[in-house]
Design an enzyme around this catalytic site. Structure first.
Site, PDB file in Angstrom:
ATOM      1  N   PHE A 182     -21.450   4.960 -23.715  1.00  0.00           N
ATOM      2  CA  PHE A 182     -21.904   6.238 -22.934  1.00  0.00           C
ATOM      3  C   PHE A 182     -21.201   6.376 -22.228  1.00  0.00           C
ATOM      4  CE2 PHE A 182     -27.014   4.562 -23.436  1.00  0.00           C
ATOM      5  CZ  PHE A 182     -27.224   4.788 -25.264  1.00  0.00           C
ATOM      6  N   SER A 183     -22.353   8.116 -21.268  1.00  0.00           N
ATOM      7  CA  SER A 183     -21.824   8.810 -21.264  1.00  0.00           C
ATOM      8  C   SER A 183     -20.496   7.870 -19.397  1.00  0.00           C
ATOM      9  CB  SER A 183     -22.824  10.001 -20.177  1.00  0.00           C
ATOM     10  OG  SER A 183     -23.024  10.490 -21.396  1.00  0.00           O
ATOM     11  N   GLN A 213     -20.230  12.635 -25.914  1.00  0.00           N
ATOM     12  CA  GLN A 213     -20.917  11.720 -26.063  1.00  0.00           C
ATOM     13  C   GLN A 213     -21.075  11.858 -28.107  1.00  0.00           C
ATOM     14  OE1 GLN A 213     -22.636   8.433 -24.685  1.00  0.00           O
ATOM     15  NE2 GLN A 213     -20.818   8.710 -24.776  1.00  0.00           N
ATOM     16  N   MET A 258     -23.378  16.163 -30.986  1.00  0.00           N
ATOM     17  CA  MET A 258     -22.402  15.378 -29.229  1.00  0.00           C
ATOM     18  C   MET A 258     -23.555  15.455 -28.881  1.00  0.00           C
ATOM     19  SD  MET A 258     -19.717  17.892 -28.120  1.00  0.00           S
ATOM     20  CE  MET A 258     -21.272  19.880 -27.733  1.00  0.00           C
ATOM     21  N   ASN A 259     -23.956  14.758 -27.929  1.00  0.00           N
ATOM     22  CA  ASN A 259     -24.592  15.478 -27.357  1.00  0.00           C
ATOM     23  C   ASN A 259     -23.700  15.602 -24.646  1.00  0.00           C
ATOM     24  OD1 ASN A 259     -25.426  12.167 -27.529  1.00  0.00           O
ATOM     25  ND2 ASN A 259     -25.855  12.244 -25.405  1.00  0.00           N
ATOM     26  N   ASP A 260     -23.737  14.115 -24.005  1.00  0.00           N
ATOM     27  CA  ASP A 260     -23.152  14.782 -23.273  1.00  0.00           C
ATOM     28  C   ASP A 260     -21.826  15.346 -22.535  1.00  0.00           C
ATOM     29  OD1 ASP A 260     -25.443  13.813 -23.207  1.00  0.00           O
ATOM     30  OD2 ASP A 260     -25.217  12.289 -21.483  1.00  0.00           O
ATOM     31  N   ARG A 285     -27.187   3.692 -15.860  1.00  0.00           N
ATOM     32  CA  ARG A 285     -25.313   4.411 -16.494  1.00  0.00           C
ATOM     33  C   ARG A 285     -24.819   5.559 -15.651  1.00  0.00           C
ATOM     34  NH1 ARG A 285     -30.457   4.185 -19.581  1.00  0.00           N
ATOM     35  NH2 ARG A 285     -31.705   6.444 -19.661  1.00  0.00           N
ATOM     36  N   ASP A 286     -23.306   5.653 -16.331  1.00  0.00           N
ATOM     37  CA  ASP A 286     -23.198   7.760 -16.241  1.00  0.00           C
ATOM     38  C   ASP A 286     -22.035   7.457 -15.238  1.00  0.00           C
ATOM     39  OD1 ASP A 286     -24.616   7.923 -18.128  1.00  0.00           O
ATOM     40  OD2 ASP A 286     -25.698   9.352 -17.698  1.00  0.00           O
ATOM     41  N   GLU A 316     -30.601   9.999 -15.070  1.00  0.00           N
ATOM     42  CA  GLU A 316     -28.894   9.949 -15.922  1.00  0.00           C
ATOM     43  C   GLU A 316     -28.436  11.260 -14.959  1.00  0.00           C
ATOM     44  OE1 GLU A 316     -30.445   9.070 -19.834  1.00  0.00           O
ATOM     45  OE2 GLU A 316     -30.824  11.031 -19.740  1.00  0.00           O
TER      46      GLU A 316
HETATM   47  C1  FRU Z   1     -28.237  12.120 -20.812  1.00  0.00           C
HETATM   48  C2  FRU Z   1     -27.436  10.040 -21.709  1.00  0.00           C
HETATM   49  C3  FRU Z   1     -26.874   9.526 -20.885  1.00  0.00           C
HETATM   50  C4  FRU Z   1     -26.108   8.439 -21.387  1.00  0.00           C
HETATM   51  C5  FRU Z   1     -25.878   9.439 -23.338  1.00  0.00           C
HETATM   52  C6  FRU Z   1     -26.325   8.744 -24.191  1.00  0.00           C
HETATM   53  O1  FRU Z   1     -27.904  12.425 -22.046  1.00  0.00           O
HETATM   54  O2  FRU Z   1     -28.885   9.557 -22.396  1.00  0.00           O
HETATM   55  O3  FRU Z   1     -27.665   9.110 -19.729  1.00  0.00           O
HETATM   56  O4  FRU Z   1     -24.993   7.507 -21.281  1.00  0.00           O
HETATM   57  O5  FRU Z   1     -27.277  10.425 -22.986  1.00  0.00           O
HETATM   58  O6  FRU Z   1     -25.698   9.176 -25.381  1.00  0.00           O
END
Ligand code: FRU
Length: 448
Positions: A76-77, A33, A15-17, A150-151, A209
């Site tokens: 992505f996010s 994520q 898991m990330n964002d 992105r994001d 980001e």
């Molecule tokens: C930040 C990031 C976002 C991107 C996502 C991809 O951690 O790099 O910019 O959308 O993670 O997993």
């Protein structure tokens, strides 16, 4: 306890964002994520959990997954809003220009980014066939970068929907890439028009980001995660920053002074996202980067407690969300690792605490921490050799120092002077003891 009791983690794997954080029809929805096949980053999906109280979370499986040519290599996010009772999800659609022959879950060369959305009638069912592209890939002569844009974070003000996007451009005077934020508006949440951009050449970062722009009272606040600002090779190079800014809703101009602060001085935090809770408080939740999978090898990635963001005397403060705080109502005399704990303590110059190997001390009017004895030697976030720091400190404190320290499996959060600064860290191999010196007032609470 092999898993944090009160901190948000993926049920399994990576898991990330935090994404799409929203209070919707009486429940909190938190997407994230997620790579469902391993404890490392790969083709991005959106995992999904819901909660009535930000404490107990129910796993709802995967909400978004690659299904269109434009998002064939990942979702992505992004963020969520409610329009006419429906949940609108916005995200960045990723296609790789080349596959990596050894691992199709990471790019072989460049990522190609467009912005996309999906409307869900109920926030539970997500028909991935119905995704639509809303901002196509930028062409060479257009504003915005074709690969690194992105994001999308979307919000509504009066009758207009706004979107901020993280991006990058080439500063031709120095031939360097720099971060920027693009601002779009829409009248229906589906058709979007470019309005303005924020650049800041004083701020040395090649890509911004996860921007998030919101209002507390009449004051706008900007959070973002600029890449590569710390170049000394001792720590993660990229960090979440927060700043008071100006925003003109008519022209979409963002005005930034150069007072950007770390959102968290433990420097593990990245990619925060905010939402309004059921009582309209502004709440932020943050990803704590983990250089290795959890101790039980089941999962990788944890979020800080949801924190209420407030402004006092032109300064930003964070406090643990009241739903979490009220879990710590029972005072105890014994420190344990079998439950989440809170330690409240007044400290002064020369005070020291050692929580199972995690050291905290006060020197030169700053809080210092050292996690060297409760950390991994080799850090491999994103499978590279990124260095991860072990020693951190706050800026100089003005008067006195009170700490509220929350200890949960593999996570410590320290709120200094009721949220003037916060330091949070991931730890590995913490032991079950608490020692302290030069401290007279210490109270402990155990979670319910
Ligand atoms: C930040 C990031 C976002 C991107 C996502 C991809 O951690 O790099 O910019 O959308 O993670 O997993």
């Amino acid at each position: 306890m092999t898993r944090p009791k009160l901190h948000f983690t993926p049920t399994k794997n990576w898991m990330n964002d935090p994404n799409g954080f929203i209070y919707y029809k009486g429940e909190y929805h938190l997407f994230y994520q997620h790579f469902p096949y391993d404890t490392k980053w790969g083709t991005m999906h959106w995992g999904h959990k819901i909660s009535k109280d930000l404490v107990h979370w129910e796993d709802k499986g995967i909400a978004l997954y690659p299904s269109k040519d434009f998002d064939r290599n990942g979702c992505f996010s992004g963020s969520a809003i409610e329009i006419d009772g429906k949940m609108y999800l916005y995200y960045t659609a990723i296609a790789y220009d080349q596959l990596n022959p050894d691992n199709i879950h990471v790019t072989g060369n460049k990522i190609i980014a467009s912005q996309a959305m999906l409307i869900s009638d109920d926030g539970i069912h997500f028909d991935n066939d119905k995704k639509q592209m809303i901002i196509p890939v930028f062409q060479e002569d257009q504003i915005g970068h074709p690969n690194n844009t992105r994001d999308p974070k979307v919000w509504k003000e009066k009758d207009t929907y706004y979107m901020v996007l993280g991006s990058q451009y080439e500063d031709k005077s120095v031939h360097e890439m720099r971060g920027e934020i693009l601002v779009y508006t829409s009248h229906d949440g589906v058709c979007w028009d470019y309005q303005n951009r924020l650049i800041n050449t004083d701020f040395d970062s090649n890509m911004w980001e996860c921007p998030d722009l919101f209002k507390i009272g009449d004051q706008y606040v900007l959070i973002m995660s600029p890449e590569n600002t710390i170049k000394d090779g001792t720590n993660y190079p990229s960090h979440a920053m927060i700043s008071l800014v100006g925003f003109n809703p008519d022209t979409c101009e963002i005005t930034m002074n150069n007072d950007m602060y770390f959102l968290d001085y433990g420097l593990d935090v990245y990619a925060p996202q905010t939402t309004l809770d059921k009582d309209h408080r502004r709440v932020v939740i943050n990803w704590l980067r983990m250089p290795c999978p959890s101790e039980d090898l089941e999962w990788n990635g944890v979020y800080t407690f949801p924190r209420v963001v407030t402004i006092k005397n032109n300064r930003i403060y964070f406090s643990v969300h009241p739903e979490i705080e009220k879990q710590f109502s029972q005072s105890v005399s014994q420190f344990t690792l079998t439950n989440a704990m809170k330690i409240s303590v007044d400290v002064k110059e020369g005070s020291r605490l050692d929580i199972g190997g995690y050291k905290i001390w006060i020197e030169d009017q700053k809080v210092h921490i050292d996690r060297q004895d409760v950390f991994v030697r080799e850090a491999k976030l994103f499978n590279n050799d990124t260095k991860v720091g072990t020693k951190f400190s706050t800026p100089t404190l003005q008067d006195g120092c009170h700490l509220d320290i929350y200890v949960d499996t593999q996570v410590i959060e320290i709120y200094v002077n009721y949220g003037e600064y916060v330091l949070s860290n991931v730890v590995y191999g913490m032991k079950e003891y608490l020692k302290y010196e030069n401290i007279t007032d210490l109270v402990m609470f155990e979670a319910k």
